[in-house]
Design an enzyme around this catalytic site. Sequence first.
Site, PDB file in Angstrom:
ATOM      1  CG  ASN A 183      22.384  29.955  42.187  1.00 13.35           C
ATOM      2  OD1 ASN A 183      23.273  29.874  43.559  1.00 13.35           O
ATOM      3  ND2 ASN A 183      21.621  29.119  41.513  1.00 13.35           N
TER       4      ASN A 183
ATOM      5  CB  THR B 118      34.540  28.863  50.382  1.00  9.17           C
ATOM      6  OG1 THR B 118      34.100  28.625  48.866  1.00  9.17           O
ATOM      7  CG2 THR B 118      35.174  30.267  50.764  1.00  9.17           C
TER       8      THR B 118
ATOM      9  CE  LYS C 191      31.640  31.150  44.705  1.00  9.13           C
ATOM     10  NZ  LYS C 191      31.661  30.262  46.345  1.00  9.13           N
TER      11      LYS C 191
ATOM     12  CG  HIS D 242      23.122  28.093  46.065  1.00  8.41           C
ATOM     13  ND1 HIS D 242      23.445  27.262  45.321  1.00  8.41           N
ATOM     14  CD2 HIS D 242      23.810  28.161  46.877  1.00  8.41           C
ATOM     15  CE1 HIS D 242      24.135  26.064  45.219  1.00  8.41           C
ATOM     16  NE2 HIS D 242      24.744  26.871  46.578  1.00  8.41           N
TER      17      HIS D 242
ATOM     18  CG  ASP E 261      23.531  22.245  52.128  1.00  8.85           C
ATOM     19  OD1 ASP E 261      24.456  21.266  52.206  1.00  8.85           O
ATOM     20  OD2 ASP E 261      23.765  23.186  50.849  1.00  8.85           O
TER      21      ASP E 261
ATOM     22  CB  THR F 111      29.986  20.399  52.739  1.00 11.47           C
ATOM     23  OG1 THR F 111      28.878  20.965  51.747  1.00 11.47           O
ATOM     24  CG2 THR F 111      29.789  19.981  53.740  1.00 11.47           C
TER      25      THR F 111
ATOM     26  CD  GLU G  76      19.763  26.203  43.924  1.00 14.86           C
ATOM     27  OE1 GLU G  76      20.597  26.819  44.281  1.00 14.86           O
ATOM     28  OE2 GLU G  76      19.543  25.719  42.849  1.00 14.86           O
TER      29      GLU G  76
HETATM   30  P1  PGA Z   1      32.036  26.688  46.652  1.00 18.97           P
HETATM   31  O1  PGA Z   1      30.000  26.435  47.121  1.00 18.97           O
HETATM   32  O2  PGA Z   1      32.342  27.083  48.403  1.00 18.97           O
HETATM   33  O3  PGA Z   1      32.056  25.825  46.471  1.00 18.97           O
HETATM   34  O4  PGA Z   1      31.792  28.066  45.968  1.00 18.97           O
HETATM   35  C1  PGA Z   1      29.511  27.815  47.778  1.00 18.97           C
HETATM   36  C2  PGA Z   1      28.092  27.055  47.445  1.00 18.97           C
HETATM   37  O5  PGA Z   1      27.895  26.526  46.328  1.00 18.97           O
HETATM   38  O6  PGA Z   1      27.165  27.443  48.084  1.00 18.97           O
END
Ligand code: PGA
Length: 236
Positions: A127, A37, A192, A129, A61, A34, A134
Amino acid sequence: MEVLGDAEVLAERAADLIGDALREKPNLSVLVATGHTPMATYAELALRGLDASRLTAVQLDEYLGVGEDDPRSLWGWMRRSFVEPLGVKQVVRLGDAPDPDEACRRYESEVAALSGIDLAVLGLGPNGHLGFNEPLCGPGARTRVVTLTPASLASNAAYWGDLPVPSRALTAGMDVILSARRIILLVSGSHKRDILARALREPPTPEVPASWLQGANTTVLADRAAWGGAQGRAFP
Ligand code: PGA
């Protein structure tokens, strides 16, 4: 590694790849992220009239202690964005047992019964992940309960408006992710850029869990804003 013009073109390309994989193997098992993106990709996929009735969607997750009727439930998000629009009939859930350790064990055995994951569709956390693996995180990390880092709490807050982000979660292990027969990593947006460059350029490190993808069968789809000239090294 493919650099696409913008988020819309990226979604079309990702839907092409997922659609091709499904036509080739109608009983595909797909690990489904989810996050913001992949949403355009799933919406595009749903427009294509594919037969996903034999596909198995595997949850990546889930927040701990969040019921499926809670608006923050990641299962709920996955159901609304992927399972229902595509007409998926088989799912492997994560976090649907009262005891979290039991939920992880059940998940691992259900994934094993599928003979693993054919295709993982992933986003990249700000970050580094993957799922909720994490930093710091090694490639052998199992499916487990994790405590979210401040960076993930902050980035996920954008999903839920005024609702607080739960501080603990369940995640598919890095071992499950990295053993997928194919991985598609979707990366969009200039926020990103730095973490993508680190994931691509640095030798694999627990500080950037996504850098472990360098050793897996990964296709990175990035839009121009996220790419920003980063030089890929070990990605195909
Ligand atoms: P996002 O999240 O697609 O909302 O940037 C990616 C993520 O945190 O794994």
